[in-house]
Write an enzyme that holds these catalytic residues in place. Structure first.
Site, PDB file in Angstrom:
ATOM      1  N   GLY A  68      47.178  50.130  26.478  1.00 40.75           N
ATOM      2  CA  GLY A  68      47.952  51.349  26.239  1.00 40.75           C
ATOM      3  C   GLY A  68      48.823  51.161  25.016  1.00 40.75           C
ATOM      4  N   GLY A  69      49.658  52.123  24.718  1.00 34.30           N
ATOM      5  CA  GLY A  69      50.518  52.043  23.539  1.00 34.30           C
ATOM      6  C   GLY A  69      51.470  50.862  23.594  1.00 34.30           C
ATOM      7  N   PHE A  70      51.872  50.452  24.802  1.00 33.76           N
ATOM      8  CA  PHE A  70      52.888  49.401  24.912  1.00 33.76           C
ATOM      9  C   PHE A  70      52.318  48.017  25.252  1.00 33.76           C
ATOM     10  CE2 PHE A  70      55.432  53.231  25.652  1.00 33.76           C
ATOM     11  CZ  PHE A  70      56.368  53.061  24.642  1.00 33.76           C
ATOM     12  N   GLY A  71      50.997  47.926  25.442  1.00 35.20           N
ATOM     13  CA  GLY A  71      50.469  46.600  25.726  1.00 35.20           C
ATOM     14  C   GLY A  71      49.118  46.627  26.426  1.00 35.20           C
ATOM     15  N   VAL A  73      46.281  45.533  29.492  1.00 34.16           N
ATOM     16  CA  VAL A  73      46.258  45.495  30.962  1.00 34.16           C
ATOM     17  C   VAL A  73      45.146  44.552  31.423  1.00 34.16           C
ATOM     18  CG1 VAL A  73      45.973  46.886  33.055  1.00 34.16           C
ATOM     19  CG2 VAL A  73      47.095  47.887  31.050  1.00 34.16           C
ATOM     20  N   LYS A  87      50.173  44.507  33.352  1.00 36.11           N
ATOM     21  CA  LYS A  87      50.322  44.933  31.960  1.00 36.11           C
ATOM     22  C   LYS A  87      51.240  43.959  31.215  1.00 36.11           C
ATOM     23  CE  LYS A  87      51.332  48.998  29.243  1.00 36.11           C
ATOM     24  NZ  LYS A  87      51.340  50.442  29.323  1.00 36.11           N
ATOM     25  N   ASP A 131      74.340  75.150  36.864  1.00 33.31           N
ATOM     26  CA  ASP A 131      73.965  74.091  37.796  1.00 33.31           C
ATOM     27  C   ASP A 131      73.258  72.948  37.081  1.00 33.31           C
ATOM     28  OD1 ASP A 131      74.064  72.997  40.286  1.00 33.31           O
ATOM     29  OD2 ASP A 131      72.329  74.074  41.087  1.00 33.31           O
TER      30      ASP A 131
HETATM   31  N1  LIG Z   1      44.811  49.980  37.820  1.00 38.40           N
HETATM   32  C1  LIG Z   1      43.928  49.928  36.822  1.00 38.40           C
HETATM   33  N2  LIG Z   1      42.618  49.720  37.050  1.00 38.40           N
HETATM   34  C2  LIG Z   1      41.739  49.663  36.039  1.00 38.40           C
HETATM   35  N3  LIG Z   1      42.061  49.808  34.752  1.00 38.40           N
HETATM   36  C3  LIG Z   1      43.348  50.041  34.452  1.00 38.40           C
HETATM   37  C4  LIG Z   1      44.362  50.117  35.458  1.00 38.40           C
HETATM   38  N4  LIG Z   1      45.542  50.349  34.859  1.00 38.40           N
HETATM   39  C5  LIG Z   1      45.289  50.422  33.555  1.00 38.40           C
HETATM   40  N5  LIG Z   1      43.979  50.240  33.294  1.00 38.40           N
HETATM   41  C6  LIG Z   1      43.324  50.244  31.966  1.00 38.40           C
HETATM   42  O1  LIG Z   1      44.282  49.953  30.984  1.00 38.40           O
HETATM   43  C7  LIG Z   1      44.418  51.040  30.073  1.00 38.40           C
HETATM   44  C8  LIG Z   1      45.882  51.191  29.667  1.00 38.40           C
HETATM   45  O2  LIG Z   1      46.606  51.533  30.806  1.00 38.40           O
HETATM   46  P1  LIG Z   1      48.103  51.933  30.707  1.00 38.40           P
HETATM   47  O3  LIG Z   1      48.566  52.280  32.052  1.00 38.40           O
HETATM   48  O4  LIG Z   1      48.811  50.830  30.003  1.00 38.40           O
HETATM   49  O5  LIG Z   1      47.982  53.201  29.782  1.00 38.40           O
HETATM   50  P2  LIG Z   1      49.165  54.066  29.189  1.00 38.40           P
HETATM   51  O6  LIG Z   1      50.027  54.513  30.290  1.00 38.40           O
HETATM   52  O7  LIG Z   1      48.511  55.063  28.301  1.00 38.40           O
HETATM   53  O8  LIG Z   1      49.925  52.997  28.309  1.00 38.40           O
HETATM   54  P3  LIG Z   1      51.326  53.102  27.580  1.00 38.40           P
HETATM   55  O9  LIG Z   1      52.302  53.613  28.567  1.00 38.40           O
HETATM   56  O10 LIG Z   1      51.566  51.676  27.194  1.00 38.40           O
HETATM   57  O11 LIG Z   1      51.117  53.980  26.383  1.00 38.40           O
HETATM   58  C9  LIG Z   1      43.859  52.231  30.823  1.00 38.40           C
HETATM   59  O12 LIG Z   1      43.350  53.181  29.931  1.00 38.40           O
HETATM   60  C10 LIG Z   1      42.752  51.598  31.654  1.00 38.40           C
HETATM   61  O13 LIG Z   1      41.613  51.423  30.868  1.00 38.40           O
END
Ligand SMILES: Nc1ncnc2c1ncn2[C@@H]1O[C@H](COP(=O)(O)OP(=O)(O)OP(=O)(O)O)[C@@H](O)[C@H]1O
Length: 287
Positions: A68-71, A73, A87, A131
């Site tokens: 993902g953008g931050f690292g 997985v 991650k 509110d």
């Molecule tokens: N539980 C999981 N099972 C299988 N693959 C996963 C899982 N979690 C993440 N991935 C893989 O890792 C990739 C990146 O996931 P991540 O959750 O870091 O994405 P993101 O939320 O877009 O990242 P960021 O928040 O860093 O921008 C996903 O697109 C997927 O391919």
């Protein structure tokens, strides 16, 4: 890495141990299964893993699932057989994560202040929300805040400095003190911010003010466990918060000034004593 990983593990355990409503509903005349509920809550506590545990669980981060953008997985497996996704945040020192968190927080606060400033000062008719509270600040996927729920909102003539209210509005704890009084209120009611009592039983605002008055801002920053480099943003937020919880509406800044203060466009000015009304009448500031 720690925070993100904990979150994922927590979600995984949460799914397994989710308590269904039927477990806590009353059974006949029996009381709810509080003990069972508390036991289940105990199981929901997040687990802390060391880097050694993570290395073992992921076989030294060999099976990459994606990024993902931050690292990146990685696939892992816990000793109980549960599969997890771990991650690894880029440049993941705690200081960097904290700096990123504070920057996001500041962006949210500024965005929210701009939204309210628009309602008060820029849209055709002044709108008082009545509110504003955390539950009504929604975040989109970019963490841009949106002010929600206009159920209590009121349109007002821009020339009118005071609005007469016929019913109590707002939420105790978030609403300005004058909202509980039978007198006209001003749009400044929305600059009042939340105050809370810490465990020490000392009124948090009074503790903050006592430190500010003594010139000991660093004590407040220290209590937030924030790194020195991030203290500037926090100091601005603290000053703004104390300006916004002034008892007298005329002492509270308008929202466009709040935006400028949060963005650093106005130098930090020590606010008046928010408890001054309890001892003497404070002077009026021209915001
Ligand atoms: N539980 C999981 N099972 C299988 N693959 C996963 C899982 N979690 C993440 N991935 C893989 O890792 C990739 C990146 O996931 P991540 O959750 O870091 O994405 P993101 O939320 O877009 O990242 P960021 O928040 O860093 O921008 C996903 O697109 C997927 O391919």
């Amino acid at each position: 890495m720690g925070l993100s990983m904990l979150y994922r593990i927590f979600r995984c355990i949460e799914k397994k141990a989710k308590i269904s409503y039927s477990q806590i509903e009353e059974v006949g005349n029996e009381p709810p299964l509080i003990v069972e509920l508390l036991n289940n809550m105990e199981k929901l506590k997040p687990t802390r893993f060391t880097s050694h545990h993570l290395n073992v669980a992921t076989s030294n981060f060999t099976h990459k699932l994606g990024a993902g953008g931050f690292g990146e997985v990685y696939k892992g497996s816990l000793p109980n057989g549960n599969s997890v996704a771990v991650k690894v945040l880029k440049g993941s020192s705690d200081e960097q994560i904290e700096a990123q968190f504070i920057a996001e927080l500041s962006k949210i606060a500024i965005g929210m202040a701009k939204g309210i400033a628009y309602l008060h000062e820029d849209c055709q008719d002044r709108m008082i929300h009545y509110d504003i509270k955390p539950g009504y600040i929604l975040l989109d996927q970019n963490f841009s805040p949106k002010v929600a729920d206009f159920g209590l909102a009121k349109l007002c003539n821009r020339d009118a400095t005071h609005v007469t209210m016929t019913i109590g509005r707002g939420t105790p704890g978030y609403a300005a003190p004058e909202l509980g009084m039978p007198c006209p209120v001003t749009h400044k009611e929305e600059e009042e911010l939340e105050v809370s009592l810490p465990e020490s039983q000392e009124w948090f605002l009074r503790w903050v003010w006592n430190n500010l008055e003594r010139g000991e801002m660093e004590e407040i920053v220290k209590s937030c466990e924030i790194e020195e480099e991030d203290s500037e943003i926090l100091e601005r937020m603290i000053m703004v918060a104390v300006w916004c919880v002034q008892y007298k509406p005329e002492l509270r800044p308008c929202m466009s000034s709040v935006v400028k203060m949060l963005e650093g466009g106005i130098e930090n000015i020590l606010p008046p004593n928010p408890f001054a009304h309890l001892v003497a009448r404070p002077s009026v500031m021209d915001w």
